[in-house]
Design an enzyme around this catalytic site. Sequence first.
Site, PDB file in Angstrom:
ATOM      1  N   LYS A 170       0.809  -1.047   0.150  1.00 48.19           N
ATOM      2  CA  LYS A 170       0.079  -0.091   0.002  1.00 48.19           C
ATOM      3  C   LYS A 170       0.631   1.159  -0.144  1.00 48.19           C
ATOM      4  CE  LYS A 170      -0.731  -0.418   5.063  1.00 48.19           C
ATOM      5  NZ  LYS A 170      -1.533  -0.603   5.890  1.00 48.19           N
ATOM      6  N   HIS A 183      -8.121   9.676   6.659  1.00 48.33           N
ATOM      7  CA  HIS A 183      -9.268   9.233   7.247  1.00 48.33           C
ATOM      8  C   HIS A 183     -10.179  10.226   7.451  1.00 48.33           C
ATOM      9  CE1 HIS A 183      -6.219   6.251   8.337  1.00 48.33           C
ATOM     10  NE2 HIS A 183      -6.975   5.395   8.486  1.00 48.33           N
ATOM     11  N   ASP A 252      -8.433   1.160  -0.414  1.00 51.80           N
ATOM     12  CA  ASP A 252      -8.324   1.273   1.215  1.00 51.80           C
ATOM     13  C   ASP A 252      -9.521   1.505   1.563  1.00 51.80           C
ATOM     14  OD1 ASP A 252      -7.465   2.075   3.499  1.00 51.80           O
ATOM     15  OD2 ASP A 252      -5.972   3.509   2.910  1.00 51.80           O
TER      16      ASP A 252
END
Length: 333
Positions: A170, A183, A252
């Site tokens: 990632k 986030h 993700d």
Amino acid sequence: MHAAKSATILGCLGPRLSRVEAAFFADVAPVGFILFARNVETPDQVRRLTGDLRDAVGWQAPIFVDQEGGRVQRLRAPHWREWLPPLDQVAKAGPEGAARSMYLRSYLIGREQLAIGIDGNCAPCADIARPDTHPFLRNRCYGEDVETVVEISRAVADGLSDAGLFPVMKHLPGHGLGTLDSHHALPHVTASREELDQTDFAAFRALSDLHWGMSAHLVFERIDPDAPATLSPAMIRLIREEIGFDGLLMTDDLSMNALPGSLTERAARARAAGCDVVLHCNGKPDEMEAVVTAAGGLDEAASKRLSRALGSRRRAISISEREALSELEALLK
């Protein structure tokens, strides 16, 4: 062969699988599962949970966790080892010992995971750290230049693989220029295509033979100013054709606030852009149902990539834990 039908990887709510969850997973047949701290109490409990998840779907579905060590570590003391943040360990080991130390650490992490039925780790993190990389990511990186990041990412992938795990690279095609935490907000990258080709994209190109990958929720303004990579056909095409990654590409977590629109829209757009599988982590039943519906089934290309990825598992090699730990300690003195 796999028995997955739904183009999803899903979470569950707590440390035990409810009957309702088991029935839901049996019905939708996801590609696999992901566990978080809320799912983890003791080794025996996790072993039961991973067994119950696989029993629900009727095959050895892969079960993932984010166990990078440092801040992002779902398995913690007293039952599992605590680790330095990756960037700190790399600095401590120095250029000579960094890759070997990260290999040994990854092997030991992998051994701990496999013992409780978790056979995938969302690592290596092949993002290149910059002075202004957002703190949520910076000390999870392995270095500030392509060569270091590639060497250590490879060592991490090898350590996990040699323990019998699936490493998930990632965040494709590179999150290191993100100055916001995805986030909570959507990072934008203004770097030129030339600069990206020589840095972030180059690191992932060198690791493009790995079989599992995770997309990044950030906008590359010079390539597609309108959509984060996870939802961008242009960026997924770049990951496939320019970077050369032909492994299984998962998003993700869809619940992250960087992504625009409803969960349903996010899932549908990620699939339409070319992601093989969408990742939904929080285990909330109503959200999962919506995501499963919007993500649809595995198409032929995704199903082939999944079969290849599942077939990529190495036979675990046996390194004495005591010897691995003492070598690691010596490298970090």
